[in-house]
Design an enzyme around this catalytic site. Structure first.
Site, short mmCIF file in Angstrom:
data_model
loop_
_atom_site.label_atom_id
_atom_site.label_comp_id
_atom_site.label_asym_id
_atom_site.label_seq_id
_atom_site.Cartn_x
_atom_site.Cartn_y
_atom_site.Cartn_z
N ASP A 93 0.84 -1.20 0.00
CA ASP A 93 0.00 0.00 0.00
C ASP A 93 0.88 1.25 0.00
O ASP A 93 1.63 1.49 0.95
CB ASP A 93 -0.89 -0.01 1.25
CG ASP A 93 -1.79 1.21 1.31
OD1 ASP A 93 -2.97 1.11 0.91
OD2 ASP A 93 -1.33 2.28 1.77
N TYR B 152 3.07 9.97 -0.49
CA TYR B 152 4.17 9.37 0.29
C TYR B 152 5.52 9.59 -0.39
O TYR B 152 6.56 9.39 0.23
CB TYR B 152 3.97 7.86 0.47
CG TYR B 152 2.71 7.43 1.17
CD1 TYR B 152 1.88 8.34 1.83
CD2 TYR B 152 2.32 6.09 1.15
CE1 TYR B 152 0.72 7.92 2.46
CE2 TYR B 152 1.16 5.67 1.77
CZ TYR B 152 0.36 6.59 2.42
OH TYR B 152 -0.79 6.17 3.03
N LYS C 223 -2.95 5.89 -4.25
CA LYS C 223 -4.03 6.83 -3.93
C LYS C 223 -3.83 8.16 -4.64
O LYS C 223 -2.69 8.59 -4.85
CB LYS C 223 -4.08 7.08 -2.41
CG LYS C 223 -4.03 5.80 -1.57
CD LYS C 223 -3.94 6.08 -0.09
CE LYS C 223 -3.66 4.81 0.67
NZ LYS C 223 -2.24 4.46 0.72
N HIS D 178 -7.61 9.71 -1.40
CA HIS D 178 -6.89 9.74 -0.12
C HIS D 178 -7.69 10.39 1.01
O HIS D 178 -7.67 9.93 2.15
CB HIS D 178 -5.54 10.45 -0.30
CG HIS D 178 -4.48 9.91 0.60
ND1 HIS D 178 -3.17 9.73 0.19
CD2 HIS D 178 -4.52 9.49 1.88
CE1 HIS D 178 -2.47 9.25 1.20
NE2 HIS D 178 -3.27 9.09 2.22
#
Length: 274
Positions: free
Chosen positions: A43, A48, A73, A106
């Site tokens: 994931d 990120y 996401k 998200h």
């Protein structure tokens, strides 16, 4: 490995590996270790900033693509119909993949009121076969209700903060009623406060397991999808080693009493960061 079946028939590993807060260069060895240990679900997310690192680990692996389950996401600043389609293509390129298994919004960021259009872009990606399933993160009941009323595809997953101090029972009941799986981010709670609770440490002692293993096992039996994160090889291994014991009904009842509705992350309606 245990699998759950999503509402479109797709099988998803119930235990996955999360890479939130893992720098790009560290994501590659961490994901490689996770795959070696036996994780098949990874994931990540655009925000990120480690999709490249995840992609490098996937490219170096000899595990067949169809055995892997990759989630990413769309970030808040990329919401809206056209923006989402572009953001997806960019994520796919960074990951070095032809498709992703699960694509999520998200945050709902209701202040900007774009999540319905964003979700309609996800529906297009799903119908075009570029993603195997679509869903959301951090959606409260009112956000989910709006999607159910205005869109065609029921989200497969709602990924939210969930741990023994925030058990999300009302949201979970709504999701279950509509065949949406609840997926837990921060499953061990940011800061790890819950790991030191007497109930958790007592159960851990009883089974000769660690507090983290007890909480991950609780998530599995609570019927959550769960994605613990670590960059420490021994912890990555430890977090996966949860299929050889089972919490009793009494243990689960004791764990249920720990709920405090205590968040460490933002309340979804208050999240407005672009």
């Amino acid at each position: 490995m245990q699998y759950v079946t999503l509402n479109n028939g797709l099988k998803m590993p119930q235990l996955g590996f999360g890479v939130w807060q893992v720098p790009d260069e560290e994501a590659t060895p961490a994901v490689a270790k996770a795959l070696e240990v036996g994780y098949r679900s990874i994931d990540t997310a655009k925000v990120y900033q480690n999709e490249n690192g995840v992609g490098r680990a996937l490219a170096a692996s000899d595990i067949p693509r169809e055995e892997l389950f990759i989630t990413t996401k769309v970030w808040n600043s990329d919401q809206g119909y056209e923006n989402t389609l572009k953001a997806f293509d960019a994520s796919l390129e960074r990951l070095g993949l032809d498709y992703v298994d699960l694509y999520l919004i998200h945050w709902p960021t209701p202040e900007f009121d774009e999540y319905v259009d964003t979700y309609k872009a996800l529906e297009k990606l799903y119908k075009d076969g570029k993603v195997k399933a679509i869903g959301v993160c951090n959606f409260n009941v009112e956000h989910l209700e709006r999607l159910l009323n205005e869109c065609d595809v029921v989200p497969a997953v709602n990924q939210v903060e969930c741990h023994p101090y925030l058990q999300q029972s009302e949201l979970k009941a709504f999701c279950k009623e509509h065949d949406i799986y609840l997926e837990a981010w921060s499953p061990l709670m940011q800061g790890g406060e819950v790991l030191n609770h007497d109930v958790v440490t007592g159960i851990a002692q009883k089974y000769s397991k660690t507090p983290a293993q007890v909480i991950i096992r609780w998530h599995l039996q609570y019927e959550n999808i769960v994605i613990p994160k670590s960059v420490t090889p021994s912890r990555i291994e430890e977090n996966f080693n949860v299929f050889d014991f089972e919490l009793s009904k009494e243990d689960m009842a004791e764990m249920a009493k720990l709920n405090r509705n205590q968040r460490k992350g933002p309340e979804p309606n208050e999240m407005n960061v672009r």
